[in-house]
Write an enzyme that holds these catalytic residues in place. Structure first.
Site, PDB file in Angstrom:
ATOM      1  N   GLY A   8      46.204  45.589  30.549  1.00 20.01           N
ATOM      2  CA  GLY A   8      44.927  45.606  31.192  1.00 20.01           C
ATOM      3  C   GLY A   8      44.885  46.311  32.486  1.00 20.01           C
ATOM      4  N   GLY A  10      42.187  47.387  34.474  1.00 10.78           N
ATOM      5  CA  GLY A  10      40.761  47.807  34.980  1.00 10.78           C
ATOM      6  C   GLY A  10      40.777  47.640  36.358  1.00 10.78           C
ATOM      7  N   GLY A  13      43.461  44.899  37.328  1.00  7.41           N
ATOM      8  CA  GLY A  13      44.840  45.157  36.620  1.00  7.41           C
ATOM      9  C   GLY A  13      45.356  46.390  37.361  1.00  7.41           C
ATOM     10  NE  ARG A  32      40.424  48.356  24.694  1.00 10.84           N
ATOM     11  CZ  ARG A  32      39.352  47.695  24.389  1.00 10.84           C
ATOM     12  NH1 ARG A  32      39.082  47.551  22.829  1.00 10.84           N
ATOM     13  NH2 ARG A  32      38.500  47.349  25.089  1.00 10.84           N
ATOM     14  CG  ASN A  87      38.293  34.726  35.645  1.00 11.41           C
ATOM     15  OD1 ASN A  87      39.003  34.031  36.428  1.00 11.41           O
ATOM     16  ND2 ASN A  87      37.386  35.573  36.221  1.00 11.41           N
ATOM     17  CB  SER A 113      40.675  34.258  43.801  1.00  7.91           C
ATOM     18  OG  SER A 113      39.426  34.419  44.597  1.00  7.91           O
ATOM     19  N   GLY A 115      39.171  40.096  43.748  1.00 10.35           N
ATOM     20  CA  GLY A 115      38.478  40.922  43.325  1.00 10.35           C
ATOM     21  C   GLY A 115      39.101  42.446  43.285  1.00 10.35           C
ATOM     22  CE  LYS A 167      39.594  33.142  40.062  1.00  7.67           C
ATOM     23  NZ  LYS A 167      38.258  33.532  39.527  1.00  7.67           N
ATOM     24  CD  GLU A 174      33.126  33.642  43.629  1.00  9.48           C
ATOM     25  OE1 GLU A 174      32.430  34.349  42.886  1.00  9.48           O
ATOM     26  OE2 GLU A 174      34.482  33.688  43.781  1.00  9.48           O
ATOM     27  CE1 TYR A 175      29.824  31.422  39.311  1.00 14.98           C
ATOM     28  CE2 TYR A 175      27.932  30.257  38.373  1.00 14.98           C
ATOM     29  CZ  TYR A 175      28.774  31.377  38.099  1.00 14.98           C
ATOM     30  OH  TYR A 175      28.947  31.874  36.973  1.00 14.98           O
TER      31      TYR A 175
END
Length: 295
Positions: A8, A10, A13, A32, A87, A113, A115, A167, A174-175
Site C-alpha cells: 500500500g 498511497g 504508505g 497495485r 485504520n 497518525s 497524515g 487510535k 480529533e472530531y
C-alpha cells in the site's frame, strides 16, 4: 532489522516508505499502481525479503485489509510478522492475529497518525501486540516516529487490538477538536463587530491555551480561502468516530462532545432536515406558529 515489506503506497504508505528508507532500512513496496510499486506482485515482495520477514499492510480498512492479511497468511512462513497499520476496527485485530497464529505468523496492530505531513514531521504510533514483536520492529518504529523522546510519539498500548483502540479514541478526540474550531469560526463570521476572522485564528497560534497543530492547519486553510466560500460544508466520517461512540455506549462512558461532533457531520449532509420539518409541524399544531412553505 534491515528490511521491511510494505503493501500500500498511497498518500501515507508512499511517504512512510521514503521516511523508513531515509533511516537506512531497506524497504520493498508493493502497490497495485505499477508506477509506484517496487515489485510486480505480493508474491514477488515476499520473495524479495529474507526470513523472518516483516510486512506492513497500509491499505484501506475493512474487506481490503482482510483480503491482504488472508493472502499473506497463505504466503508467509512461521516466524514472519504482519503489521496492520491501517485504520482497522480493533475488533478485527484478534481475528487476524488468530488466523495468522495458526500458521505460526506473528501480528501487530499499529494506529498511525500524521497524515500527509508525516514524511516531514514523523508519525505518531500506537501499537498493540506482544512485547517481543514490538522490540523486533523498533528500528522501523523509531524511523517513523517524530524526533525527540520516544514516549512522546510512540506507545506500546497493550495486547493485540490496543493500538487500533487508542487510535480510534485519538480520532474521536480529533472530531471534537475540529468541531470546536469550526463552531468558533462560524460565530466569528456571524459577529457584526469582528472584521478579521483569519487574523483572529492566526493570533491564537502563540501564547494561547488553544494553540495546536489543528489550529495551524485551520490558519493555513483560511490563508488560502479567507471565508471558506470555495468549499461546501459537506463532511464525511471515516468510521473511527462512530466506533468511538459505539464503544462509549458499550462501556457506559458519556461522550457528549465527540457524539455531537459526529452528529454534526451527519447534519452536514442534509439538504433539508426531516427532523426540523417535524419540529416546525409540531409547533404549528400546538401553538399555531407559522411555518415556512417548502420551495
Amino acid at each position: 532489522m534491515t528490511q521491511l515489506g510494505l503493501i500500500g503506497l498511497g498518500k501515507m504508505g508512499g511517504n512512510m516508505r521514503d521516511r523508513v528508507r531515509a533511516a537506512g532500512i531497506e524497504v520493498v513496496g508493493y502497490d497495485r499502481n505499477p508506477d509506484v510499486s517496487d515489485v510486480a506482485s505480493v508474491a514477488d515482495l515476499v520473495s524479495a525479503l529474507a526470513a523472518p520477514r516483516t510486512i506492513w499492510v497500509m491499505v484501506p480498512a475493512g474487506e481490503i485489509t482482510a483480503s491482504v492479511v488472508a493472502d499473506l497468511a497463505e504466503r508467509l512462513e512461521p516466524g514472519d510478522l504482519v503489521i496492520d497499520g491501517g485504520n482497522s476496527r480493533f475488533t478485527e485485530d484478534a481475528r487476524h492475529a488468530a488466523m495468522l497464529a495458526e500458521r505460526g505468523i506473528r501480528f501487530l496492530d499499529v494506529g498511525v497518525s500524521g497524515g500527509i505531513w508525516g514524511l516531514e514531521n514523523g508519525y505518531g504510533l500506537m501499537v498493540g501486540g506482544d512485547e517481543a514483536d514490538v522490540e523486533r520492529t523498533m528500528p522501523v518504529f523509531d524511523a517513523l516516529r517524530p524526533e525527540g523522546p520516544r514516549e512522546e510519539g510512540f506507545v506500546h498500548a497493550g495486547g493485540v487490538g490496543a493500538g487500533h483502540y487508542v487510535k480510534m479514541v485519538h480520532n474521536g478526540i480529533e472530531y471534537g477538536l475540529m468541531q470546536a474550531y469550526a463552531e468558533g469560526f462560524e460565530l466569528l463570521e456571524a459577529s457584526p463587530i469582528v472584521s478579521n476572522v483569519p487574523g483572529s485564528f492566526k493570533a491564537w497560534q502563540r501564547g494561547t491555551v488553544i494553540r495546536s497543530w489543528l489550529l495551524d492547519l485551520m490558519v493555513r486553510a483560511l490563508d488560502a480561502d479567507d471565508d471558506l466560500s470555495d468549499i461546501e460544508g459537506y463532511v464525511e466520517d471515516s468510521g473511527e468516530g462512530r466506533w468511538t461512540v459505539e464503544e462509549a455506549i458499550a462501556n457506559a462512558v458519556p461522550l457528549p462532545v465527540i457524539s455531537a461532533a459526529l452528529f454534526a457531520r451527519f447534519e452536514s449532509r442534509q439538504d433539508d432536515s426531516p427532523a426540523m420539518k417535524a419540529v416546525a409541524a409540531l409547533r404549528n399544531q400546538f401553538g399555531g406558529h407559522a411555518v415556512k412553505p417548502a420551495e
